[in-house]
Each structure stands twice: as structure tokens, then as C-alpha cells.
Scaffold this motif. Structure first.
Motif, PDB file in Angstrom:
ATOM      1  N   TYR A   1       0.835  -1.199   0.000  1.00 58.78           N
ATOM      2  CA  TYR A   1       0.000   0.000   0.000  1.00 58.78           C
ATOM      3  C   TYR A   1       0.875   1.257   0.000  1.00 58.78           C
ATOM      4  N   VAL A   2       1.956   1.243   0.769  1.00 59.68           N
ATOM      5  CA  VAL A   2       2.869   2.385   0.788  1.00 59.68           C
ATOM      6  C   VAL A   2       3.495   2.577  -0.586  1.00 59.68           C
ATOM      7  N   TYR A   3       3.970   1.488  -1.208  1.00 64.95           N
ATOM      8  CA  TYR A   3       4.550   1.583  -2.551  1.00 64.95           C
ATOM      9  C   TYR A   3       3.532   2.172  -3.523  1.00 64.95           C
ATOM     10  N   HIS A   4       2.317   1.668  -3.485  1.00 67.80           N
ATOM     11  CA  HIS A   4       1.269   2.142  -4.393  1.00 67.80           C
ATOM     12  C   HIS A   4       0.986   3.632  -4.174  1.00 67.80           C
ATOM     13  N   THR A   5       0.928   4.042  -2.927  1.00 68.58           N
ATOM     14  CA  THR A   5       0.660   5.444  -2.616  1.00 68.58           C
ATOM     15  C   THR A   5       1.789   6.339  -3.121  1.00 68.58           C
ATOM     16  N   LEU A   6       3.025   5.918  -2.948  1.00 67.40           N
ATOM     17  CA  LEU A   6       4.155   6.701  -3.443  1.00 67.40           C
ATOM     18  C   LEU A   6       4.122   6.806  -4.966  1.00 67.40           C
ATOM     19  N   GLU A   7       3.797   5.708  -5.622  1.00 71.89           N
ATOM     20  CA  GLU A   7       3.732   5.714  -7.079  1.00 71.89           C
ATOM     21  C   GLU A   7       2.562   6.551  -7.589  1.00 71.89           C
ATOM     22  N   ALA A   8       1.468   6.578  -6.845  1.00 68.33           N
ATOM     23  CA  ALA A   8       0.306   7.370  -7.236  1.00 68.33           C
ATOM     24  C   ALA A   8       0.602   8.872  -7.159  1.00 68.33           C
ATOM     25  N   ASN A   9       1.565   9.232  -6.337  1.00 63.92           N
ATOM     26  CA  ASN A   9       1.998  10.633  -6.220  1.00 63.92           C
ATOM     27  C   ASN A   9       3.252  10.840  -7.067  1.00 63.92           C
ATOM     28  N   GLU A  10       3.137  10.479  -8.316  1.00 65.30           N
ATOM     29  CA  GLU A  10       4.248  10.492  -9.258  1.00 65.30           C
ATOM     30  C   GLU A  10       4.979  11.834  -9.257  1.00 65.30           C
ATOM     31  N   GLY A  11       6.284  11.754  -9.212  1.00 68.38           N
ATOM     32  CA  GLY A  11       7.107  12.942  -9.262  1.00 68.38           C
ATOM     33  C   GLY A  11       7.390  13.553  -7.901  1.00 68.38           C
ATOM     34  N   LEU A  12       6.704  13.104  -6.869  1.00 65.22           N
ATOM     35  CA  LEU A  12       6.915  13.664  -5.535  1.00 65.22           C
ATOM     36  C   LEU A  12       8.215  13.151  -4.927  1.00 65.22           C
TER      37      LEU A  12
ATOM     38  N   VAL B   1       6.098  15.653   1.061  1.00 68.89           N
ATOM     39  CA  VAL B   1       6.482  14.284   1.430  1.00 68.89           C
ATOM     40  C   VAL B   1       6.131  14.035   2.895  1.00 68.89           C
ATOM     41  N   ARG B   2       6.475  14.982   3.756  1.00 69.99           N
ATOM     42  CA  ARG B   2       6.176  14.817   5.183  1.00 69.99           C
ATOM     43  C   ARG B   2       4.666  14.789   5.438  1.00 69.99           C
ATOM     44  N   ALA B   3       3.910  15.573   4.689  1.00 75.08           N
ATOM     45  CA  ALA B   3       2.449  15.557   4.828  1.00 75.08           C
ATOM     46  C   ALA B   3       1.891  14.203   4.401  1.00 75.08           C
ATOM     47  N   LEU B   4       2.417  13.647   3.318  1.00 77.81           N
ATOM     48  CA  LEU B   4       1.965  12.331   2.860  1.00 77.81           C
ATOM     49  C   LEU B   4       2.290  11.263   3.902  1.00 77.81           C
ATOM     50  N   LEU B   5       3.477  11.322   4.473  1.00 74.38           N
ATOM     51  CA  LEU B   5       3.849  10.350   5.504  1.00 74.38           C
ATOM     52  C   LEU B   5       2.955  10.492   6.734  1.00 74.38           C
ATOM     53  N   ALA B   6       2.623  11.713   7.097  1.00 73.52           N
ATOM     54  CA  ALA B   6       1.727  11.938   8.239  1.00 73.52           C
ATOM     55  C   ALA B   6       0.360  11.326   7.982  1.00 73.52           C
ATOM     56  N   GLU B   7      -0.137  11.431   6.756  1.00 72.68           N
ATOM     57  CA  GLU B   7      -1.427  10.820   6.417  1.00 72.68           C
ATOM     58  C   GLU B   7      -1.334   9.297   6.481  1.00 72.68           C
TER      59      GLU B   7
ATOM     60  N   LYS C   1      -1.566   7.936   9.952  1.00 73.02           N
ATOM     61  CA  LYS C   1      -2.916   7.893  10.510  1.00 73.02           C
ATOM     62  C   LYS C   1      -3.621   6.577  10.169  1.00 73.02           C
ATOM     63  N   MET C   2      -3.172   5.927   9.095  1.00 74.08           N
ATOM     64  CA  MET C   2      -3.830   4.719   8.606  1.00 74.08           C
ATOM     65  C   MET C   2      -3.132   3.424   9.014  1.00 74.08           C
ATOM     66  N   MET C   3      -1.837   3.518   9.368  1.00 73.58           N
ATOM     67  CA  MET C   3      -1.054   2.304   9.628  1.00 73.58           C
ATOM     68  C   MET C   3       0.140   2.637  10.498  1.00 73.58           C
ATOM     69  N   TRP C   4       0.802   1.582  10.946  1.00 70.61           N
ATOM     70  CA  TRP C   4       2.053   1.781  11.656  1.00 70.61           C
ATOM     71  C   TRP C   4       3.122   2.114  10.625  1.00 70.61           C
ATOM     72  N   LEU C   5       3.686   3.303  10.741  1.00 69.57           N
ATOM     73  CA  LEU C   5       4.769   3.736   9.868  1.00 69.57           C
ATOM     74  C   LEU C   5       5.681   4.593  10.729  1.00 69.57           C
ATOM     75  N   GLU C   6       6.917   4.176  10.799  1.00 72.85           N
ATOM     76  CA  GLU C   6       7.912   4.856  11.642  1.00 72.85           C
ATOM     77  C   GLU C   6       8.924   5.581  10.760  1.00 72.85           C
ATOM     78  N   ILE C   7       9.241   6.811  11.114  1.00 72.71           N
ATOM     79  CA  ILE C   7      10.305   7.537  10.427  1.00 72.71           C
ATOM     80  C   ILE C   7      11.586   7.220  11.177  1.00 72.71           C
ATOM     81  N   LEU C   8      12.516   6.568  10.480  1.00 73.26           N
ATOM     82  CA  LEU C   8      13.757   6.128  11.103  1.00 73.26           C
ATOM     83  C   LEU C   8      14.819   7.228  11.091  1.00 73.26           C
ATOM     84  N   SER C   9      14.876   7.979  10.027  1.00 69.89           N
ATOM     85  CA  SER C   9      15.832   9.080   9.932  1.00 69.89           C
ATOM     86  C   SER C   9      15.350  10.085   8.904  1.00 69.89           C
ATOM     87  N   GLY C  10      15.817  11.296   9.069  1.00 66.76           N
ATOM     88  CA  GLY C  10      15.471  12.348   8.108  1.00 66.76           C
ATOM     89  C   GLY C  10      14.565  13.328   8.642  1.00 66.76           C
TER      90      GLY C  10
END
Length: 75
Positions: free
Chosen positions: A17-28, A57-63, A66-75
Motif C-alpha cells: 500500500y505504501v509503494y502504491h501510494t508513493l507511485e500514485a503521487n508520481e514525481g513527488l 512528502v512529510r504531509a503524505l507520511l503523516a497521512e 494515521k492509517m497504519m504503523w509507519l515509523e520515520i527512522l531518519s530524516g
């Protein structure tokens, strides 16, 4: 251009789902899956993007967080 990078971790079951979401936001952002060991139940990814895209990018990760466990490891 100074590329920015963020490393994230999510459950293996949510990674498609994360891969699909990133690809759907092409060019981001572009991304790559980092190495993992057989049997691990998570996937680490590195997102690479321009400084101008960082806020989006940070806004997309924040969204996604809200839907799943997603941890920001660095950056």
C-alpha cells in the motif's frame, strides 16, 4: 540540487500500500526498499526527493501514519 532523504519502516503487510501510494503521487519522491532478512515482518524504505518537495512528502507520511504503523527512522 541537494537531495533530501527519509528512511521509513512499515509492516511488511502494509508495504504494498505504501509503494502504491508513493507511485500514485508520481514525481513527488523516488524510493527504494532497503535490505532485509528473510522472515522479517517489516520493510525499510528510503525516500529521495528535492528540498521543494519536503513539506509534501512529510504531509503524505503523516497521512499514512494515521492509517497504519509507519515509523520515520531518519530524516
Amino acid at each position: 540540487m541537494n537531495a533530501r532523504k527519509i528512511q521509513i519502516r512499515t509492516k511488511k503487510s502494509d508495504s504494498a500500500y505504501v509503494y502504491h501510494t508513493l507511485e500514485a503521487n508520481e514525481g513527488l519522491t523516488s524510493y527504494k526498499t532497503l535490505g532485509h532478512r528473510e522472515g522479517e515482518q517489516h520493510r525499510d524504505m528510503e525516500l529521495i526527493f528535492t528540498p521543494d518537495a519536503e513539506e509534501d512528502v512529510r504531509a503524505l507520511l503523516a497521512e499514512l501514519q494515521k492509517m497504519m504503523w509507519l515509523e520515520i527512522l531518519s530524516g
